[in-house]
Design a protein around this motif. Structure first.
Motif, mmCIF file in Angstrom:
data_model
loop_
_atom_site.group_PDB
_atom_site.id
_atom_site.type_symbol
_atom_site.label_atom_id
_atom_site.label_comp_id
_atom_site.label_asym_id
_atom_site.label_seq_id
_atom_site.Cartn_x
_atom_site.Cartn_y
_atom_site.Cartn_z
ATOM 1 N N LYS A 300 9.154 8.630 -2.645
ATOM 2 C CA LYS A 300 8.530 9.888 -3.066
ATOM 3 C C LYS A 300 9.487 10.668 -3.985
ATOM 4 O O LYS A 300 10.696 10.735 -3.734
ATOM 5 N N VAL A 301 8.944 11.217 -5.031
ATOM 6 C CA VAL A 301 9.745 11.997 -5.978
ATOM 7 C C VAL A 301 9.940 13.399 -5.404
ATOM 8 O O VAL A 301 8.973 14.037 -4.983
ATOM 9 N N ASP A 302 11.185 13.874 -5.376
ATOM 10 C CA ASP A 302 11.458 15.173 -4.753
ATOM 11 C C ASP A 302 10.858 16.314 -5.567
ATOM 12 O O ASP A 302 10.629 16.200 -6.776
ATOM 13 N N ARG A 303 10.574 17.405 -4.872
ATOM 14 C CA ARG A 303 9.890 18.540 -5.484
ATOM 15 C C ARG A 303 10.627 19.123 -6.693
ATOM 16 O O ARG A 303 9.989 19.417 -7.712
ATOM 17 N N THR A 305 12.407 17.669 -8.902
ATOM 18 C CA THR A 305 12.207 16.771 -10.043
ATOM 19 C C THR A 305 10.794 16.921 -10.601
ATOM 20 O O THR A 305 10.587 16.969 -11.824
ATOM 21 N N PHE A 332 3.043 17.484 -2.065
ATOM 22 C CA PHE A 332 3.280 16.954 -0.711
ATOM 23 C C PHE A 332 2.603 17.859 0.289
ATOM 24 O O PHE A 332 1.598 17.798 0.712
#
Length: 332
Positions: A300-303, A305, A332
């Motif tokens: 999952k791409v972090d917030r 980013t 998310f």
């Protein structure tokens, strides 16, 4: 109506009920700039609203730098002139264009989506019923129609018909009247497969707008999304259709921050948007939907980013794209 039980009765096939959603009746605010109104969802605990944050953090001047002045003037005229705008500005689909619903449900298995879970499999209306509704709209004086379904390209697969047959039947019943269509949310696979038919109806003046969501410009991400096409295929198809009529309006959606999306993947999306030259693009940050395939994916791409990538799009619209809109700020 605002009664959730009454709303649920309209959608008996939905496996999820509105009354069971904790935020179904939550307050939503409206933002406005450049003649456009935005629905800003509430900031729920643990679900930060990026769009609300954009609205708070960025100046009005920067926002207008990202806006197409031509489209702003066109929308302003539509608001001022209402129905008359359809004649004065025939290339614009104004907000009161009636919808022609041709089917419910979906045949696709997109990793980020839960439409098939919530609504169920494809259920096409009988061809005769769609034509009857179309004729009624024409009798009422409408000369622009928005053709809608959860997956319009799949129309008829369950009843021995097809979107190609449907468009031919609708065109036959125009009886010399000039009617324009907007095909809403057509999957790229059907655009690629039905290029010849789409080209024909663009040439004869029927298809004015195609809403075709490419979702990503990266073939690797498209494969993870379960989107069965290559970005080169849909790019060539859409550019070919645009060449038939440069006034054809192309609309699309893209998702930013799908699991494992890299900077290179994101740049490929920007490049694809520029090459195709959409009139409007709706940008969604990836949302981890319950029971979706993507919700179980790793990487999952972090917030921060995702926010940074959205900000880059927000402040620097891809070349060739007239409109850039942001929707649903919860990640998310």
């Amino acid at each position: 109506t605002k009664d959730l039980d009454e709303i649920d009765r309209f959608f008996p096939d939905f496996s999820a009920c509105f009354r069971e959603l904790p935020d179904a009746n939550s307050f939503v605010s409206i933002g406005e700039a450049g003649g456009e109104r935005f629905v800003v969802p509430p900031e729920l605990p643990g679900r930060p609203n990026l769009l609300a944050r954009f609205w708070r953090d960025f100046s009005f001047g920067k926002f207008l730098d990202n806006w197409s002045f031509f489209d702003f003037k066109r929308d302003a005229l539509s608001v001022l002139l209402g129905n008359f705008a359809k004649r004065l500005i025939p290339h614009t689909m104004t907000s009161n264009v009636p919808m022609l619903r041709i089917a419910w449900g979906c045949t696709e298995k997109c990793a980020y989506c839960t439409i098939r879970i919530a609504i169920g499999p494809l259920k096409s209306k009988p061809l005769s019923a769609v034509v009857s509704e179309y004729e009624r709209l024409l009798r009422e004086g409408h000369r622009a129609v928005r053709v809608v379904a959860d997956n319009p390209g799949a129309y008829g697969l369950d009843i021995g018909s097809s979107l190609v047959e449907l468009m031919a039947a609708l065109a036959k019943h125009d009886k010399g009247r000039r009617v324009i269509w907007s095909i809403h949310d057509i999957h790229p696979r059907w655009v690629i497969e039905n290029q010849a038919t789409l080209r024909q109806h663009i040439l004869d003046g029927h298809i004015h707008e195609l809403d075709c969501s490419i979702q990503s410009g990266s073939d690797r991400i498209l494969k993870l999304m379960n989107r069965p096409y290559a970005i080169k295929e849909i790019t060539e198809a859409l550019r070919s259709l645009k060449e038939v009529n440069p006034r054809l309006r192309l609309v699309s959606d893209v998702i930013v921050g799908f699991p494992t999306e890299t900077e290179d993947d994101f740049q490929m999306t920007i490049d694809a948007l520029s090459r195709i030259g959409f009139d409007a693009v709706q940008v969604y940050p990836f949302t981890d939907r319950l029971n979706s395939i993507a919700s179980r994916m790793q990487g999952k791409v972090d917030r921060p980013t995702v926010e940074a990538r959205l900000k880059r799009l927000f402040l620097r619209r891809p070349a060739g794209v007239k409109y850039l809109r942001f929707d649903r700020g919860d990640v998310f």
